[in-house]
Design a protein around this motif. Structure first.
Motif, PDB file in Angstrom:
ATOM      1  N   GLU A  21       0.827  -1.217   0.000  1.00 22.32           N
ATOM      2  CA  GLU A  21       0.000   0.000   0.000  1.00 22.32           C
ATOM      3  C   GLU A  21       0.858   1.263   0.000  1.00 22.32           C
ATOM      4  O   GLU A  21       0.354   2.362  -0.186  1.00 22.32           O
ATOM      5  N   VAL A  22       2.157   1.092   0.245  1.00 22.61           N
ATOM      6  CA  VAL A  22       3.041   2.268   0.284  1.00 22.61           C
ATOM      7  C   VAL A  22       3.589   2.504  -1.127  1.00 22.61           C
ATOM      8  O   VAL A  22       4.254   1.644  -1.695  1.00 22.61           O
ATOM      9  N   ALA A  64       8.546  10.594   3.200  1.00 19.44           N
ATOM     10  CA  ALA A  64       7.166  10.194   2.919  1.00 19.44           C
ATOM     11  C   ALA A  64       7.061   8.662   2.849  1.00 19.44           C
ATOM     12  O   ALA A  64       6.086   8.082   3.331  1.00 19.44           O
ATOM     13  N   GLN A  67       7.263   7.294   6.356  1.00 24.32           N
ATOM     14  CA  GLN A  67       5.982   7.548   7.022  1.00 24.32           C
ATOM     15  C   GLN A  67       4.948   6.517   6.578  1.00 24.32           C
ATOM     16  O   GLN A  67       4.177   5.999   7.395  1.00 24.32           O
ATOM     17  N   GLY A  68       4.942   6.212   5.285  1.00 24.00           N
ATOM     18  CA  GLY A  68       4.013   5.223   4.740  1.00 24.00           C
ATOM     19  C   GLY A  68       4.229   3.855   5.356  1.00 24.00           C
ATOM     20  O   GLY A  68       3.271   3.166   5.723  1.00 24.00           O
ATOM     21  N   ASN A  71       2.871   3.872   8.829  1.00 27.68           N
ATOM     22  CA  ASN A  71       1.404   3.912   8.837  1.00 27.68           C
ATOM     23  C   ASN A  71       0.791   2.543   8.562  1.00 27.68           C
ATOM     24  O   ASN A  71      -0.082   2.089   9.301  1.00 27.68           O
ATOM     25  N   VAL A  72       1.266   1.884   7.496  1.00 31.81           N
ATOM     26  CA  VAL A  72       0.602   0.615   7.128  1.00 31.81           C
ATOM     27  C   VAL A  72       0.903  -0.477   8.151  1.00 31.81           C
ATOM     28  O   VAL A  72       0.037  -1.310   8.450  1.00 31.81           O
ATOM     29  N   THR A  75      -1.196  -0.109  11.267  1.00 34.06           N
ATOM     30  CA  THR A  75      -2.572  -0.575  11.061  1.00 34.06           C
ATOM     31  C   THR A  75      -2.621  -2.104  11.061  1.00 34.06           C
ATOM     32  O   THR A  75      -3.502  -2.717  11.683  1.00 34.06           O
TER      33      THR A  75
ATOM     34  N   THR B 346       2.049  12.574   5.562  1.00 37.81           N
ATOM     35  CA  THR B 346       1.621  11.817   6.746  1.00 37.81           C
ATOM     36  C   THR B 346       0.498  10.835   6.426  1.00 37.81           C
ATOM     37  O   THR B 346       0.208   9.946   7.219  1.00 37.81           O
ATOM     38  N   LEU B 347      -0.145  11.032   5.266  1.00 38.36           N
ATOM     39  CA  LEU B 347      -1.272  10.159   4.914  1.00 38.36           C
ATOM     40  C   LEU B 347      -0.845   8.971   4.069  1.00 38.36           C
ATOM     41  O   LEU B 347      -1.658   8.093   3.776  1.00 38.36           O
ATOM     42  N   ASN B 348       0.419   8.958   3.654  1.00 35.91           N
ATOM     43  CA  ASN B 348       0.895   7.891   2.781  1.00 35.91           C
ATOM     44  C   ASN B 348       0.676   6.528   3.451  1.00 35.91           C
ATOM     45  O   ASN B 348       1.115   6.301   4.567  1.00 35.91           O
ATOM     46  N   GLY B 349      -0.020   5.658   2.742  1.00 43.82           N
ATOM     47  CA  GLY B 349      -0.275   4.310   3.273  1.00 43.82           C
ATOM     48  C   GLY B 349      -1.543   4.220   4.104  1.00 43.82           C
ATOM     49  O   GLY B 349      -2.034   3.133   4.355  1.00 43.82           O
ATOM     50  N   LYS B 350      -2.082   5.357   4.545  1.00 45.91           N
ATOM     51  CA  LYS B 350      -3.284   5.314   5.389  1.00 45.91           C
ATOM     52  C   LYS B 350      -4.548   5.232   4.551  1.00 45.91           C
ATOM     53  O   LYS B 350      -5.523   4.627   4.941  1.00 45.91           O
TER      54      LYS B 350
END
Lengths: 107, 421
Positions: A21-22, A64, A67-68, A71-72, A75, B346-350
């Motif tokens: 997803e990244v 970025a 960060q990705g 984030n994934v 989750t 900051t939203l990458n992947g979310k």
């Protein structure tokens, strides 16, 4: 390549799917097909260590992408903390790109 | 742990104002071209041509290059930009100074406004050079690209300082040499020292990055750096003490040889590229190299012929062919990324987020590219054939090109994040 003898094979598979997803914002393909991820380690409890690289050591999109990844994985594995181990050896090359990635890039 | 090399994207304030203001100056430049169409083939020392050249060199070329350099220097040096406030101050000084200079040249008012404006531009160039030097100085790596950037910053300061002295000289004559001869030195310090070396340095980094290509022939870049600087220094030294004549060709050849070395490096990276498909933006940049080659070929004609139109053609190929071609091609390879970084990082992947290329209207780019080709061809033909009607039409097409470009630049700058989590 995920080894089936690896006790964390299931977690690795899940992490790989999550990391798809990244997206690399410049090339517009995911970082797994891009070949940026060298390894995912679940052996430490409550931690995931991602060993990865960037297409260039001073990639302006590096932050970025990092960060990705955070984030994934946050989750997918809410009970584990993600650590990123950024390495430059071996250096990323176009040979790292998967067949699917090559097709997307028209290589 | 994440290595210290990442997270070096500069603050938006150090970059965005330059791109936005340059887009406005580009519209102004094209509008001035339209209004001055009938004088374009005339002598370069005329109010309208001087105003147009300084709009192109400072408001358009230098403005974009400052923004791009503040964005890319951290990438090249692997260090954060030394100072964002200094970058912003250089922006204000450059904008104010350029506006004052364009006004003063257009009305040929060589009074205090010109001198103050020139001083602002000089101040801006020194701030830029200081920022570049400090950023580069803190870097733990020394690369040929950095040398190009540092030397180009030095030549920028040299150019603006000589320019200010020339402006003062028009009011209070004190330079012992012929004003027009020194003007040629000022112009070429800017073209070869500032623009050429900066474009070579940044291009050698960016073009392989965009093409996913690599070249190991860095010795070609060192050769380019040395040949370009030796050619320029010899030209300036000879040109100050002697009338500019055919000997200039020799110095031009040195600079051209240096540029060929740089091109060989780029061609090598191109041959070893992974990305086979070349997009329109890269074609823009490729075409600009062709314009630079034509400009080099014009030099003997400019030196031999007494007709002023060849100097106009030379200047047009430099500013509207080469520099404009590169800017039109590279803007959308750089600007969207810094805006995207601030809106979506900051939203990458979310969640599903737009990519940097979604921030501008891609459909406009072919129109921008082909109209640019038409505008440039008409302008060059109009100058060579002394056709003021053709130049007028070219002026209209240039205005359209600048509006298309400006629309996309401001679309990126004012892009708002619509995604709420």
């Amino acid at each position: 390549m995920i080894s089936l003898t690896n006790p964390y094979a299931q977690e690795e598979l899940k992490a790989n799917i999550a990391l798809m997803e990244v997206i690399d914002p410049e090339l517009n393909i995911n970082i797994i097909d891009m070949g940026l991820v060298y390894g995912i380690d679940f052996s430490e409890p409550q931690t995931i260590t991602v060993t990865m690289t960037l297409s260039t050591p001073h990639c302006p999109m590096g932050d970025a992408i990092e960060q990705g990844v955070m984030n994934v994985l946050a989750t997918a594995f809410p009970k584990r903390q993600t650590k990123i181990n950024l390495v430059w050896d071996p250096e990323w090359s176009i040979d790292n790109i998967s067949a699917a990635g090559r097709e997307q890039l028209g290589l | 742990m994440a290595d210290i090399f990442i997270n070096k994207a500069p603050k938006e304030l150090a970059v965005i104002p330059f791109y936005g203001t340059a887009a406005l100056f580009f519209v102004l430049l094209c509008t001035l071209l339209f209004f001055s169409a009938s004088t374009l083939g005339g002598h370069y020392f005329s109010p309208s041509i001087l105003a147009i050249v300084h709009t192109a060199a400072l408001g358009w070329g230098t403005m974009v290059i400052f923004g791009a350099a503040y964005q890319l220097l951290p990438v090249i040096c692997e260090r954060e930009l030394y100072s964002t406030p200094l970058a912003l101050l250089s922006y204000f000084l450059l904008t104010i100074g350029t506006c004052g200079m364009i006004w003063s040249f257009w009305w040929f008012d060589m009074g205090w406004l010109m001198i103050v404006s020139g001083s602002c531009v000089v101040g801006s160039s020194y701030l830029y050079a200081f920022n570049i030097y400090q950023t580069s100085n803190e870097s733990n790596k020394s690369q040929v690209n950095q040398h190009f950037l540092l030397l180009s910053a030095f030549w920028l300061c040299f150019t603006t300082t000589v320019g200010l002295l020339l402006a003062i000289n028009l009011r209070y004559q004190f330079i012992p040499r012929n004003h027009l001869d020194v003007l040629k030195l000022h112009a070429h310090a800017g073209i070869v020292g500032w623009f050429l070396q900066l474009i070579c340095g940044v291009g050698a980094k960016l073009i392989p990055m965009f093409l996913l290509g690599k070249s190991k022939k860095t010795q070609l870049l060192y050769a380019a750096l040395i040949l370009q600087n030796v050619g320029l220094i010899l030209f300036l030294a000879d040109g100050y003490f002697n009338p500019i004549g055919l000997r200039t060709l020799l110095y031009g050849l040195l600079v051209a040889a240096g540029t060929v070395c740089w091109l060989l490096y780029i061609i090598d990276a191109y041959k070893h590229r992974a990305r086979k498909k070349i997009d329109l933006l890269m074609k823009h940049a490729g075409l600009s190299s062709l314009c630079l080659s034509f400009a080099f070929l014009c030099i003997p004609i400019v030196l031999i012929s007494s007709q002023t139109k060849w100097a106009s053609l030379y200047g047009s190929l430099i500013f509207l062919g080469w520099i404009t071609g590169i800017i039109l091609g590279k803007t959308f390879k750089t600007l969207p990324f810094i805006v995207w970084n601030s809106r979506y990082k900051t939203l990458n992947g979310k969640t599903k987020i737009p990519m940097p290329k979604d921030l501008y209207d891609e459909k406009i780019l072919p129109y921008q590219y082909y109209l640019y080709l038409v505008a440039l061809a008409m302008l060059c033909l109009g100058i060579v054939l002394d056709q003021s009607f053709l130049l007028k039409i070219a002026g209209v097409v240039w205005v359209v090109v600048s509006l298309l470009y400006g629309y996309n630049v401001f679309r990126v700058i004012f892009h708002k994040n619509q995604i709420k989590l």
